[in-house]
Design an enzyme around this catalytic site. Structure first.
Site, PDB file in Angstrom:
ATOM      1  N   HIS A 172       0.765  -1.253   0.000  1.00 11.67           N
ATOM      2  CA  HIS A 172       0.000   0.000   0.000  1.00 11.67           C
ATOM      3  C   HIS A 172       0.797   1.306   0.000  1.00 11.67           C
ATOM      4  O   HIS A 172       0.223   2.354   0.266  1.00 11.67           O
ATOM      5  CB  HIS A 172      -0.953   0.043   1.210  1.00 11.67           C
ATOM      6  CG  HIS A 172      -2.155  -0.845   1.093  1.00 11.67           C
ATOM      7  ND1 HIS A 172      -2.083  -2.208   1.088  1.00 11.67           N
ATOM      8  CD2 HIS A 172      -3.469  -0.544   1.000  1.00 11.67           C
ATOM      9  CE1 HIS A 172      -3.299  -2.722   0.998  1.00 11.67           C
ATOM     10  NE2 HIS A 172      -4.166  -1.743   0.930  1.00 11.67           N
TER      11      HIS A 172
ATOM     12  N   GLY B  35      -0.308  -1.683  -6.050  1.00 13.56           N
ATOM     13  CA  GLY B  35      -1.088  -2.876  -5.716  1.00 13.56           C
ATOM     14  C   GLY B  35      -2.516  -2.499  -5.353  1.00 13.56           C
ATOM     15  O   GLY B  35      -3.443  -3.284  -5.517  1.00 13.56           O
ATOM     16  N   HIS B  36      -2.687  -1.312  -4.828  1.00 15.33           N
ATOM     17  CA  HIS B  36      -4.030  -0.754  -4.606  1.00 15.33           C
ATOM     18  C   HIS B  36      -4.043   0.593  -5.306  1.00 15.33           C
ATOM     19  O   HIS B  36      -3.372   1.536  -4.888  1.00 15.33           O
ATOM     20  CB  HIS B  36      -4.310  -0.595  -3.114  1.00 15.33           C
ATOM     21  CG  HIS B  36      -5.744  -0.232  -2.810  1.00 15.33           C
ATOM     22  ND1 HIS B  36      -6.441   0.733  -3.507  1.00 15.33           N
ATOM     23  CD2 HIS B  36      -6.603  -0.704  -1.880  1.00 15.33           C
ATOM     24  CE1 HIS B  36      -7.672   0.835  -3.021  1.00 15.33           C
ATOM     25  NE2 HIS B  36      -7.798  -0.036  -2.037  1.00 15.33           N
TER      26      HIS B  36
ATOM     27  N   HIS C 243     -10.729  -7.046  -6.375  1.00 15.88           N
ATOM     28  CA  HIS C 243     -11.122  -6.156  -5.287  1.00 15.88           C
ATOM     29  C   HIS C 243     -11.854  -4.944  -5.881  1.00 15.88           C
ATOM     30  O   HIS C 243     -11.304  -4.215  -6.712  1.00 15.88           O
ATOM     31  CB  HIS C 243      -9.850  -5.751  -4.540  1.00 15.88           C
ATOM     32  CG  HIS C 243     -10.099  -4.901  -3.349  1.00 15.88           C
ATOM     33  ND1 HIS C 243      -9.969  -3.536  -3.378  1.00 15.88           N
ATOM     34  CD2 HIS C 243     -10.467  -5.213  -2.082  1.00 15.88           C
ATOM     35  CE1 HIS C 243     -10.247  -3.044  -2.180  1.00 15.88           C
ATOM     36  NE2 HIS C 243     -10.542  -4.046  -1.367  1.00 15.88           N
TER      37      HIS C 243
ATOM     38  N   GLU D 212     -13.308  -8.919  -0.820  1.00 21.06           N
ATOM     39  CA  GLU D 212     -14.082  -7.679  -1.041  1.00 21.06           C
ATOM     40  C   GLU D 212     -14.206  -7.429  -2.540  1.00 21.06           C
ATOM     41  O   GLU D 212     -13.938  -6.338  -3.030  1.00 21.06           O
ATOM     42  CB  GLU D 212     -13.363  -6.503  -0.375  1.00 21.06           C
ATOM     43  CG  GLU D 212     -12.928  -6.768   1.057  1.00 21.06           C
ATOM     44  CD  GLU D 212     -12.232  -5.590   1.715  1.00 21.06           C
ATOM     45  OE1 GLU D 212     -11.242  -5.094   1.145  1.00 21.06           O
ATOM     46  OE2 GLU D 212     -12.671  -5.165   2.781  1.00 21.06           O
TER      47      GLU D 212
ATOM     48  N   CYS E  13     -17.008   2.000   0.341  1.00 22.10           N
ATOM     49  CA  CYS E  13     -15.942   2.612  -0.464  1.00 22.10           C
ATOM     50  C   CYS E  13     -16.076   2.269  -1.949  1.00 22.10           C
ATOM     51  O   CYS E  13     -15.670   3.057  -2.807  1.00 22.10           O
ATOM     52  CB  CYS E  13     -14.569   2.124  -0.010  1.00 22.10           C
ATOM     53  SG  CYS E  13     -14.014   2.825   1.533  1.00 22.10           S
TER      54      CYS E  13
ATOM     55  N   CYS F  89     -11.569   2.339   6.512  1.00 21.71           N
ATOM     56  CA  CYS F  89     -11.516   2.983   5.192  1.00 21.71           C
ATOM     57  C   CYS F  89     -12.814   3.725   4.859  1.00 21.71           C
ATOM     58  O   CYS F  89     -12.781   4.807   4.275  1.00 21.71           O
ATOM     59  CB  CYS F  89     -11.201   1.958   4.115  1.00 21.71           C
ATOM     60  SG  CYS F  89     -12.305   0.555   4.109  1.00 21.71           S
ATOM     61  N   CYS F  90     -13.970   3.140   5.235  1.00 26.00           N
ATOM     62  CA  CYS F  90     -15.231   3.693   4.724  1.00 26.00           C
ATOM     63  C   CYS F  90     -15.651   5.033   5.349  1.00 26.00           C
ATOM     64  O   CYS F  90     -15.980   5.963   4.602  1.00 26.00           O
ATOM     65  CB  CYS F  90     -16.355   2.673   4.855  1.00 26.00           C
ATOM     66  SG  CYS F  90     -16.044   1.120   4.006  1.00 26.00           S
TER      67      CYS F  90
HETATM   68  O1  FUB Z   1      -6.855  -1.720   1.355  1.00 24.87           O
HETATM   69  C1  FUB Z   1      -7.248  -0.403   1.681  1.00 24.87           C
HETATM   70  C2  FUB Z   1      -8.731  -0.344   1.883  1.00 24.87           C
HETATM   71  O2  FUB Z   1      -9.116  -1.181   2.954  1.00 24.87           O
HETATM   72  C3  FUB Z   1      -9.549  -0.835   0.720  1.00 24.87           C
HETATM   73  O3  FUB Z   1      -9.813   0.116  -0.235  1.00 24.87           O
HETATM   74  C4  FUB Z   1     -10.770  -1.324   1.387  1.00 24.87           C
HETATM   75  O4  FUB Z   1     -11.519  -2.173   0.574  1.00 24.87           O
HETATM   76  C5  FUB Z   1     -10.235  -1.984   2.615  1.00 24.87           C
HETATM   77  O5  FUB Z   1      -9.795  -3.268   2.339  1.00 24.87           O
HETATM   78 ZN    ZN Z   2     -14.162   0.996   2.841  1.00 17.28          ZN
END
Ligand code: FUB
Ligand code: ZN
Length: 693
Positions: free
Chosen positions: A167, A218-219, A293, A345, A363, A441-442
């Site tokens: 991340h 990766g994200h 994801h 997810e 999210c 996160c949300c």
């Molecule tokens: O991995 C970072 C955040 O945490 C993601 O965007 C969400 O889905 C949760 O897994």
């Molecule tokens: Zn979230």
């Protein structure tokens, strides 16, 4: 590409939200979420698991200072990390990183929400709090520009060694979004400069040059964040870096396969399937199915849409459209929820949309809003705006309680509270909103979206104002050297009326592009009604008679009104809302024989509080529903009642199976409330889909 219709969101300095509905949500973010979030990221919420976010920044800043004053200082290396604090860790609480790998984003999302909030509601004390926190964050930055507290504290030799899982580029993306927002809101550039220095460091390490790393996030999120940095600074290298990440993704040999630091490695013999989760299985232009994801996916597609527009890349735009259609036509709940499985997810296969096992992360719906707005910026087509509106009023807002004090991460369409507690397959579904989450996160994502909601209502180009959402607001539109004042009032989301008032001291040539919502069959403009897809001559002559509009036409679900506007002009619009009975494509096995009720942009649902328990025994009389709308009936929103039936339930001692007989049905009244409001009156059953009769 029809670049003439490209548009940009209005700066939040340019637009003030006055809307009854959205203003209330924004106020909740300002008065509840932002202060709570600040306490959470400073570990000041009694009884809640600590975030360690600011602690990590302070520790990283202290380490930097210590190394500067004592170059011989040997920083300890902590090989294990994050997530859980084990008792033996307690001795090292002040020395090492704790929390999720992306804990830094607790701050960066907070500061982004603060920035947007300041544009609508100046608050010197809040700004000072943010300035002071920014000082700490900036002090954590290494001399070379790197800024990720996990690696700064735990092991700097491992920087960028595990892009797939760890991340860093995600944290960079959120830092950049926060920094740009704070700069645009306050004019203060300290955090922006920090983000630029980090971006420059990343740019020095990644790229097409021979000696550079060919990795990518990766994200995803850095892709769209770099575009924002490019807009804020005008530096093309940021745009190029974003495009590099997008172009590299999915190329063979797979970059992620070259990383050796992964905790989990796919089984030998796995095919490219192993990279689906990160949308890295194919070059992005060849991807035709939303995979993996869900948040990662829609953040990537948003970045792709940005790059497609800015570089006029037809291939990339075609991929965006294919992926959009795949989500909307095959993988999206009626509420806008996406990513139907808890496992990763993630998206699954087409039409796999279980209601009681849904994941539908808040999210992910937020990411879909980002994607929709970016597609609208390329082409004002109401099919994007319709989904954006559906997400906002349903899949996004369900993530937050009406008092702004608790949140859903997962947004199911059917809930039996007992199952959430006793069935391990449904442990991810919470029967009641939570104060906060370990992986938080949300809630901060909701905060940053709602406080910047005005950026989704309208977009503009040189001569056109596109109205995508009918949100009460006041804005200034620049036309050449002149400024036109536009005031929008609206009864949305429960009334389809809106008024647009335009004031210009001098005559200006301007076009208004007004979305015709897909849920309304008709529209009324200044008292004349017409079908949404064929604006009649009567409407045109009425508009022309009462305003300066000289030409009108419909394209892609938008009504374009052009003219030389001057003085005060007013357009009164009405999109009549009706109750609609919706069915799913028969391939959605879960919804076969069932219907859902919608009203305007709102999806409605049944709750135990109004209908008793065992909601699965209810049926809607679709032949003769006799819908009645009662204003302000439930939690301040209109309820919908309808004729229905209740099937006789289980009798004590009855066999599990029996020879079929027509079930006994008793007439009853069904009461529906807006889906996003469910679970604001305590725990109970809920269902969006109901059997039809
Ligand atoms: O991995 C970072 C955040 O945490 C993601 O965007 C969400 O889905 C949760 O897994
Ligand atoms: Zn979230």
């Amino acid at each position: 590409m029809d670049t003439k219709r490209f548009s940009d969101p209005l700066s939040l300095q340019q637009i003030k939200v006055t809307d009854n509905f959205w203003k209330k949500e924004m106020e909740l973010v300002r008065t509840e979420v932002i202060p709570y979030q600040w306490d959470a990221l400073n570990d000041n919420v009694p009884g809640a698991a600590p975030s360690f976010c600011m602690k990590n920044y302070k520790l990283a800043a202290d380490l930097n200072a210590r190394k500067k004053s004592d170059p011989s200082y040997e920083q300890p290396v902590w090989t294990t990390s994050n997530f859980e604090l084990v008792p033996e860790d307690m001795d090292h609480l002040e020395e090492r990183f704790y929390g999720f790998l992306f804990q830094d984003t607790d701050f960066t999302k907070w500061v982004e929400a603060v920035a947007y909030s300041l544009t609508q509601h100046p608050d010197a004390a809040l700004e000072k709090l943010a300035d002071d926190a920014i000082d700490v964050v900036c002090a954590a930055q290494l001399d070379n520009g790197y800024l990720d507290t996990f690696y700064i504290i735990n092991d700097q030799s491992k920087i960028f060694s595990n892009l797939r899982d760890n991340h860093e580029l995600y944290c960079f993306g959120h830092l950049t979004e926060g920094a740009v927002a704070y700069y645009e809101a306050t004019g203060k550039d300290k955090l922006l400069k920090t983000a630029c220095r980090y971006a420059d460091y990343i740019d020095s390490r990644f790229g097409s040059g021979e000696d550079k790393c060919k990795g990518y996030p990766g994200h995803e999120i850095a892709e769209m964040a770099l575009v924002r940095l490019y807009h804020a600074t005008g530096e093309e290298r940021y745009l190029n870096l974003s495009r590099f990440f997008i172009d590299e993704r999915g190329k063979k040999p797979y970059y992620f396969d070259s990383e050796t630091d992964h905790k989990f490695t796919p089984k030998p013999g796995d095919t490219s399937l192993r990279h689906f989760y990160h949308q890295a299985h194919l070059p992005v232009r060849e991807q035709n199915e939303a995979t993996g994801h869900a948040v990662r996916a829609v953040y990537l597609y948003s970045g792709m849409a940005d790059i497609a527009r800015l570089t006029e890349d037809e291939g990339l735009l075609a991929a965006c459209n294919t992926l959009w259609d795949n989500i909307v036509n095959k993988k999206m709940y009626i509420t806008g929820g996406i990513g139907s499985t808890n496992h990763g997810e993630a998206f699954t296969y087409a039409y796999d949309l279980p209601n009681d096992m849904a994941y539908a992360e808040t999210c992910a719906s937020i990411g879909m809003v980002f994607f929709a707005r970016r597609m609208l910026q390329i082409k004002p087509d109401a099919r994007y705006a319709n989904i954006m509106e559906r997400e906002l009023f349903n899949g996004v807002l369900s993530g937050m309680a009406l008092d702004g004090k608790s949140f859903f991460y997962v947004n199911p369409l059917e809930v039996l509270p007992k199952a959430c507690r006793e069935d391990a397959r449904k442990f991810h579904v919470k029967p009641i909103r939570q104060k906060w989450f370990g992986c938080a996160c949300c809630p901060p994502n909701i905060a940053r979206l709602l406080s910047s909601i005005a950026a989704y209502a309208c977009t503009e180009n040189e001569d056109t104002l596109f109205v995508h959402l009918y949100m009460g607001c006041e804005l200034k539109k620049k036309i050449g050297e002149n400024k036109v004042s536009v005031q929008i009032t609206s009864g949305f989301p429960y009334h389809g009326n809106a008024a647009i008032e335009i004031n210009s001291d001098v005559p200006v040539q301007m076009t208004l592009a007004l979305r015709l919502p897909d849920w309304a069959e008709k529209c009324t403009v200044n008292g004349v009604t017409s079908k949404n897809d064929e604006i009649t001559d009567a409407i045109l002559s009425e508009i022309a008679a009462s305003t300066d509009v000289s030409s009108a036409n419909i394209s892609d679900g938008y009504l374009y009104l052009s003219g030389t506007w001057s003085g005060n002009q007013k357009l009164n619009l009405d999109f009549p809302m009706t109750v609609r009975i919706m069915a799913a494509n028969p391939s959605v096995r879960e919804d076969i024989g069932k219907v859902a009720v919608t009203y305007g942009p709102m999806v409605y649902c049944l709750e135990e509080a109004d209908n008793g328990n065992n909601l699965h025994l209810l049926r809607l009389n679709c032949e003769d529903p006799d819908f009645k709308i009662t204003p302000d009936a439930i939690l301040g929103a209109p309820s919908i009642t309808a004729k229905g039936y209740r099937e006789e339930g289980e009798k004590e001692g009855e066999n599990l199976y029996h020879v079929y007989q027509e079930p006994k049905l008793t007439k009853c009244e069904l009461t529906f409330l807006p889906y996003y409001m469910w679970n604001n009156r305590g725990e109970g059953e809920m269902s969006v889909w109901v059997r039809k009769m």
